[in-house]
Scaffold this motif. Structure first.
Motif, PDB file in Angstrom:
ATOM      1  N   GLN A  36     -24.675  54.715 -30.469  1.00 29.33           N
ATOM      2  CA  GLN A  36     -24.230  53.674 -29.550  1.00 29.33           C
ATOM      3  C   GLN A  36     -23.486  52.569 -30.299  1.00 29.33           C
ATOM      4  N   ILE A  37     -24.047  52.154 -31.422  1.00 26.47           N
ATOM      5  CA  ILE A  37     -23.432  51.082 -32.209  1.00 26.47           C
ATOM      6  C   ILE A  37     -22.047  51.503 -32.679  1.00 26.47           C
ATOM      7  N   HIS A  38     -21.909  52.734 -33.099  1.00 24.14           N
ATOM      8  CA  HIS A  38     -20.610  53.189 -33.577  1.00 24.14           C
ATOM      9  C   HIS A  38     -19.626  53.380 -32.430  1.00 24.14           C
ATOM     10  N   THR A  39     -20.131  53.680 -31.238  1.00 27.51           N
ATOM     11  CA  THR A  39     -19.253  53.673 -30.067  1.00 27.51           C
ATOM     12  C   THR A  39     -18.694  52.270 -29.856  1.00 27.51           C
ATOM     13  N   GLY A  40     -19.557  51.251 -29.985  1.00 29.45           N
ATOM     14  CA  GLY A  40     -19.100  49.873 -29.859  1.00 29.45           C
ATOM     15  C   GLY A  40     -18.075  49.502 -30.907  1.00 29.45           C
ATOM     16  N   ILE A  41     -18.311  49.905 -32.144  1.00 25.76           N
ATOM     17  CA  ILE A  41     -17.363  49.621 -33.220  1.00 25.76           C
ATOM     18  C   ILE A  41     -16.018  50.287 -32.931  1.00 25.76           C
ATOM     19  N   ASP A  42     -16.059  51.533 -32.480  1.00 22.85           N
ATOM     20  CA  ASP A  42     -14.821  52.252 -32.156  1.00 22.85           C
ATOM     21  C   ASP A  42     -14.049  51.558 -31.037  1.00 22.85           C
ATOM     22  N   GLN A  43     -14.755  50.843 -30.168  1.00 23.28           N
ATOM     23  CA  GLN A  43     -14.113  50.145 -29.057  1.00 23.28           C
ATOM     24  C   GLN A  43     -13.658  48.730 -29.444  1.00 23.28           C
ATOM     25  N   GLY A  44     -13.883  48.336 -30.698  1.00 25.89           N
ATOM     26  CA  GLY A  44     -13.405  47.041 -31.157  1.00 25.89           C
ATOM     27  C   GLY A  44     -14.431  45.935 -31.169  1.00 25.89           C
ATOM     28  N   ALA A 244     -26.842  43.372 -22.868  1.00 23.49           N
ATOM     29  CA  ALA A 244     -27.627  44.375 -23.588  1.00 23.49           C
ATOM     30  C   ALA A 244     -26.877  45.697 -23.530  1.00 23.49           C
ATOM     31  N   MET A 245     -26.925  46.420 -24.629  1.00 25.52           N
ATOM     32  CA  MET A 245     -26.231  47.707 -24.708  1.00 25.52           C
ATOM     33  C   MET A 245     -27.276  48.790 -24.952  1.00 25.52           C
ATOM     34  N   ASN A 246     -27.460  49.675 -23.984  1.00 26.39           N
ATOM     35  CA  ASN A 246     -28.512  50.674 -24.125  1.00 26.39           C
ATOM     36  C   ASN A 246     -28.050  52.110 -23.939  1.00 26.39           C
ATOM     37  N   SER A 247     -26.732  52.303 -23.784  1.00 28.25           N
ATOM     38  CA  SER A 247     -26.186  53.654 -23.723  1.00 28.25           C
ATOM     39  C   SER A 247     -24.693  53.581 -24.003  1.00 28.25           C
ATOM     40  N   ALA A 248     -24.123  54.696 -24.411  1.00 31.23           N
ATOM     41  CA  ALA A 248     -22.684  54.741 -24.642  1.00 31.23           C
ATOM     42  C   ALA A 248     -21.924  54.466 -23.353  1.00 31.23           C
ATOM     43  N   GLU A 249     -22.477  54.927 -22.232  1.00 30.43           N
ATOM     44  CA  GLU A 249     -21.815  54.704 -20.945  1.00 30.43           C
ATOM     45  C   GLU A 249     -21.753  53.215 -20.621  1.00 30.43           C
ATOM     46  N   ILE A 251     -21.740  50.759 -22.766  1.00 28.75           N
ATOM     47  CA  ILE A 251     -20.787  50.152 -23.690  1.00 28.75           C
ATOM     48  C   ILE A 251     -19.363  50.329 -23.177  1.00 28.75           C
ATOM     49  N   LEU A 252     -19.007  51.548 -22.811  1.00 23.69           N
ATOM     50  CA  LEU A 252     -17.649  51.821 -22.343  1.00 23.69           C
ATOM     51  C   LEU A 252     -17.354  51.080 -21.043  1.00 23.69           C
ATOM     52  N   ASP A 253     -18.352  50.988 -20.175  1.00 19.50           N
ATOM     53  CA  ASP A 253     -18.176  50.269 -18.922  1.00 19.50           C
ATOM     54  C   ASP A 253     -17.945  48.779 -19.180  1.00 19.50           C
ATOM     55  N   ASN A 254     -18.703  48.217 -20.097  1.00 24.12           N
ATOM     56  CA  ASN A 254     -18.579  46.785 -20.388  1.00 24.12           C
ATOM     57  C   ASN A 254     -17.254  46.439 -21.046  1.00 24.12           C
ATOM     58  N   VAL A 255     -16.822  47.236 -22.014  1.00 23.72           N
ATOM     59  CA  VAL A 255     -15.628  46.862 -22.777  1.00 23.72           C
ATOM     60  C   VAL A 255     -14.351  47.002 -21.950  1.00 23.72           C
ATOM     61  N   ARG A 256     -14.407  47.718 -20.847  1.00 25.56           N
ATOM     62  CA  ARG A 256     -13.219  47.822 -19.996  1.00 25.56           C
ATOM     63  C   ARG A 256     -12.788  46.468 -19.452  1.00 25.56           C
ATOM     64  N   ALA A 257     -13.704  45.503 -19.452  1.00 28.45           N
ATOM     65  CA  ALA A 257     -13.385  44.178 -18.921  1.00 28.45           C
ATOM     66  C   ALA A 257     -12.466  43.391 -19.844  1.00 28.45           C
ATOM     67  N   SER A 258     -12.474  43.699 -21.132  1.00 32.11           N
ATOM     68  CA  SER A 258     -11.684  42.924 -22.087  1.00 32.11           C
ATOM     69  C   SER A 258     -10.200  43.202 -21.919  1.00 32.11           C
ATOM     70  N   GLY A 259      -9.423  42.125 -21.854  1.00 25.31           N
ATOM     71  CA  GLY A 259      -7.980  42.272 -21.757  1.00 25.31           C
ATOM     72  C   GLY A 259      -7.482  42.733 -20.407  1.00 25.31           C
ATOM     73  N   ASP A 260      -8.331  42.663 -19.383  1.00 24.73           N
ATOM     74  CA  ASP A 260      -7.959  43.195 -18.073  1.00 24.73           C
ATOM     75  C   ASP A 260      -7.364  42.133 -17.154  1.00 24.73           C
ATOM     76  N   GLY A 261      -7.169  40.930 -17.680  1.00 23.93           N
ATOM     77  CA  GLY A 261      -6.458  39.908 -16.914  1.00 23.93           C
ATOM     78  C   GLY A 261      -7.299  39.254 -15.835  1.00 23.93           C
ATOM     79  N   ALA A 262      -6.619  38.699 -14.851  1.00 23.64           N
ATOM     80  CA  ALA A 262      -7.276  37.970 -13.768  1.00 23.64           C
ATOM     81  C   ALA A 262      -7.922  38.942 -12.784  1.00 23.64           C
TER      82      ALA A 262
END
Length: 298
Positions: A36-44, A244-249, A251-262
């Motif tokens: 999971q942690i490395h999934t987060g790192i891969d996502q920036g 809190a990050m408890n699964s790869a899913e 993590i991916l769901d949360n990081v989609r919010a970054s850079g997505d504008g208004a």
């Protein structure tokens, strides 16, 4: 992933960071947690908070971050030992994480001001010695944040506090907190974006609004987790959202919010439906200890 300045800590942190309130399976499954942690790192993601009780996650997190330990931002809290043992706690963290300095070290402002002052004096000394970078504070009640600013001006580089679309006081421009945050130039780590969680997950996911309008919005691919984070990133006082990050899913769901504008009109309406349901359901659902919602309602 986009990055924002963490107040006068003068560190650029990922808009989504890695929270560490863990479900039981992640405490027990180190290999799974490492993936999971490395999934987060891969996502920036570059900011990792380690909070698990009694240092249980210090060594596993150190092993998981071994290849990037000098590239990521490590965030810790002094809380598990007596106030006069804080320096020992810091030295232990430096040894475990194999670093000369811990980037971010915070204390809890909980209204016990003598304890807070003693811990803070040690953190300031550790900072002077180069053992830690920026000093922060975590609060669970708005009045503790304002009183902490009053008692300890100029000390904090960042603060950590609950904020969600159910309880947005921290980012309300017409309330007392935003002006104080700007005046002191502190970064904000937004915690409890999902209105906190139990072992099953964030309380916003227990909400069950119904209706054709919501169904139509869901069919357009809108995600509650993504939008809970994106809602907070609309505020320029928020440096990073730390769910809190408890699964790869997750993590991916949360990081989609970054850079997505208004927020779009559809996204705003989606959130409004859940806000209305939270106002109706949470008073019965969250009867005790819900310091992440009730004190932070606008």
């Amino acid at each position: 992933m986009l990055y924002r300045r963490l107040g006068n800590a003068e560190i650029d942190v990922s808009e989504v960071s890695f929270g560490s309130h863990l479900k039981k399976h992640n405490v027990e499954d180190e290999a799974g947690r490492r993936r999971q942690i490395h999934t987060g790192i891969d996502q920036g993601i570059n900011l990792f908070d380690i909070y698990e009780h009694s240092y249980m996650q210090f060594e596993p997190m150190s092993r998981a971050l071994a290849e990037v330990r000098h590239e990521v931002v490590i965030s810790l809290v002094t809380v598990w030992r007596a106030a006069d043992e804080v320096m020992e706690e810091i030295d232990y963290a430096l040894k475990v994480f194999k670093r000369d300095s811990i980037d971010l070290y915070r204390l809890v402002l909980a209204g016990k001001w003598d304890d807070s002052e003693q811990r803070l004096e040690t953190l300031v000394e550790a900072q002077r010695q180069g053992k830690i970078g920026s000093i922060g504070a975590v609060v669970h009640y708005p009045e503790h944040l304002l009183e902490g600013f009053r008692r300890f001006p100029g000390v904090f580089g960042y603060i950590m506090a609950p904020v969600s679309f159910c309880a947005p006081l921290l980012i309300r421009e017409d309330c007392d907190l935003v002006p104080a945050i700007r005046q002191h130039d502190v970064g904000v780590m937004a915690i409890k974006a999902m209105a906190a969680a139990d072992q099953q997950g964030g309380y916003i996911f227990k909400l069950a609004p119904a209706g054709d309008e919501l169904q139509a919005l869901r069919q357009r691919g809108l995600s509650l987790g993504t939008l809970a984070v994106k809602y907070l990133l609309q505020s320029d006082v928020v440096s990073t959202v730390m769910p809190a990050m408890n699964s790869a899913e997750e993590i991916l769901d949360n990081v989609r919010a970054s850079g997505d504008g208004a927020l779009t009109a559809d996204e705003q309406r989606f959130i409004e439906i859940y806000q209305e349901e939270a106002a109706r359901v949470f008073p019965d659902m969250l009867r005790d200890g819900n310091y992440w919602v009730d004190p932070w309602k606008a």
